[in-house]
Write a protein that holds these residues in place. Structure first.
Motif, mmCIF file in Angstrom:
data_model
loop_
_atom_site.group_PDB
_atom_site.id
_atom_site.type_symbol
_atom_site.label_atom_id
_atom_site.label_comp_id
_atom_site.label_asym_id
_atom_site.label_seq_id
_atom_site.Cartn_x
_atom_site.Cartn_y
_atom_site.Cartn_z
ATOM 1 N N ARG A 36 0.858 -1.181 0.000
ATOM 2 C CA ARG A 36 0.000 0.000 0.000
ATOM 3 C C ARG A 36 0.893 1.228 0.000
ATOM 4 O O ARG A 36 1.875 1.309 0.749
ATOM 5 N N GLU A 38 1.134 5.401 0.201
ATOM 6 C CA GLU A 38 0.614 6.739 0.514
ATOM 7 C C GLU A 38 1.079 7.648 -0.619
ATOM 8 O O GLU A 38 2.252 7.994 -0.722
ATOM 9 N N ARG A 74 5.046 6.844 -0.620
ATOM 10 C CA ARG A 74 5.753 6.077 0.415
ATOM 11 C C ARG A 74 4.939 4.840 0.765
ATOM 12 O O ARG A 74 3.716 4.916 0.969
ATOM 13 N N ASP A 76 3.370 2.280 3.098
ATOM 14 C CA ASP A 76 3.029 2.325 4.528
ATOM 15 C C ASP A 76 2.456 1.003 5.038
ATOM 16 O O ASP A 76 2.165 0.865 6.229
ATOM 17 N N ALA A 77 2.310 0.010 4.137
ATOM 18 C CA ALA A 77 1.868 -1.318 4.566
ATOM 19 C C ALA A 77 2.208 -2.300 3.454
ATOM 20 O O ALA A 77 2.294 -1.933 2.279
ATOM 21 N N ILE A 87 8.295 -1.205 4.317
ATOM 22 C CA ILE A 87 7.465 -0.159 4.922
ATOM 23 C C ILE A 87 8.327 1.077 5.186
ATOM 24 O O ILE A 87 9.413 0.981 5.761
ATOM 25 N N GLY A 88 7.861 2.214 4.748
ATOM 26 C CA GLY A 88 8.610 3.460 4.862
ATOM 27 C C GLY A 88 9.425 3.797 3.632
ATOM 28 O O GLY A 88 9.971 4.901 3.534
ATOM 29 N N ARG A 90 10.427 5.029 0.026
ATOM 30 C CA ARG A 90 9.954 5.970 -0.993
ATOM 31 C C ARG A 90 10.001 5.284 -2.347
ATOM 32 O O ARG A 90 10.992 4.629 -2.684
ATOM 33 N N TYR A 109 -4.384 6.912 -1.169
ATOM 34 C CA TYR A 109 -3.748 5.618 -0.908
ATOM 35 C C TYR A 109 -4.134 4.667 -2.035
ATOM 36 O O TYR A 109 -5.242 4.742 -2.582
#
Length: 348
Positions: A36, A38, A74, A76-77, A87-88, A90, A109
């Protein structure tokens, strides 16, 4: 994020930009093999408005689509089977909406197959990430279609080659100039105005020809007396005669659009007698291995600073907020020069 909502642009019928509506939707959860993202910035390409308008297929009854193939953001999951260490991260996104009604980047998202979320190099911002996708991968494919050329671009891969890029001020043309230059080619490009010539120069073209004021074939053959090795062509119907005149034997003309006409007519003997390869390409049907090569090469070019965006790189950025996605589509449809971006988040 179960129960949380987000903003998304959606259309439920084909048509002009007025079919694009802002909706509230649940934040999706990634499935197996997905991440996922963002989304911070969404990029708009001609393919996006053409699909929306129904020129490239149409929606069925009860179907809807979130538009736009390209973007950056980014992770995020992650879903099952994907390394949680991502996760995190870019990332830049490609073919986000291809075959995926809920996958377009014009939303806060999205979920996407993990391989289509590509790590974005340190020092590259989300604007550049959102400007890659369709233009850069199309350019890479065009520059690697020659039978006697490289399968993947890298420094020196096109050393000794002379490449002609039609429309050097367009998004694909801009990426092709930068990638060909990075790979060591001598780059000739055509433009229609002094202002566009300035953009092509900023992108790194060695030679720029204004097709409205110059004898294009003469200028190109003066620069490359034996003919150019490869053409990246945006208007094959219009430029067929020119390409026959300026290419060497065994050259490749890689065309990726139908600007200026829908039918390409060729003199057969002049074509097969010189072993010319007229090779059409669409990013949506590129085989897996060439696509992987393109993604890897584009990422490397970004990491080394060879592939850039912004006016200083010949690709001015034109921005819209998410709520004005319709206006962003209209800007691309009307031929706005530069890269049209949508700020999905105020922090972008």
């Amino acid at each position: 994020m179960i129960g949380q909502s987000m903003k998304a642009i959606v259309y439920s019928s084909n048509g002009d930009s007025e079919v694009l509506k802002l909706e509230e939707r649940p934040v999706p959860d990634p499935g197996p093999g997905e991440v996922r993202v963002e989304v911070h910035v969404s990029g708009v390409n001609p393919t996006d408005w053409k699909v929306r308008a129904g020129l490239s297929g149409s929606l069925g009854d009860g179907e809807s689509q979130v538009p736009n193939q390209d973007g950056a953001g980014r992770i995020d999951a992650v879903g099952a089977g994907v390394d949680p260490a991502r996760i995190g991260e870019r990332v830049w996104l490609y073919l986000s909406a291809a075959g995926r009604p809920d996958g377009g980047t014009a939303q806060e998202y999205l979920t996407i197959p993990a391989e289509r979320a590509v790590p974005l190099a340190d020092g590259a911002d989300y604007d550049l990430g959102a400007a890659l996708g369709v233009p850069a991968l199309t350019a890479h494919r065009a520059l690697t279609l020659a039978a006697d050329g490289p399968d993947r671009l890298a420094p020196g891969a096109l050393a000794g080659w002379t490449v002609l890029i039609a429309g050097g001020a367009g998004a694909v043309g801009n990426a092709a100039i930068q990638l060909a230059r990075w790979a060591g080619a001598t780059v000739i490009t055509t433009v229609s105005s002094p202002e566009k010539a300035d953009l092509a120069k900023a992108a790194g073209a060695h030679h720029i020809v204004n097709y409205r004021t110059q004898d294009v074939a003469k200028v190109i053959l003066d620069l490359a007396p034996d003919g150019v090795d490869l053409v990246a062509e945006v208007a094959p119907a219009v430029n067929a005669e020119l390409n026959l005149a300026v290419t060497r034997n065994n050259a490749t003309i890689a065309f990726y659009a139908n600007n200026g006409g829908d039918e390409l007519r060729l003199p057969l003997r002049a074509t097969f007698g010189r072993n010319l390869d007229w090779h059409g390409l669409s990013l949506y049907s590129v085989p897996a291995e060439p696509m992987r090569n393109g993604v890897a090469a584009v990422s490397e070019a970004v990491a080394t600073g060879a592939l850039r965006a912004g006016a200083e790189a010949g690709l001015p950025l034109v921005r819209f907020p998410l709520e004005q996605t319709a206006q962003a589509h209209e800007a691309v449809e009307s031929g706005t020069v530069g890269k049209v971006l949508i700020d999905v988040r105020e922090t972008a």
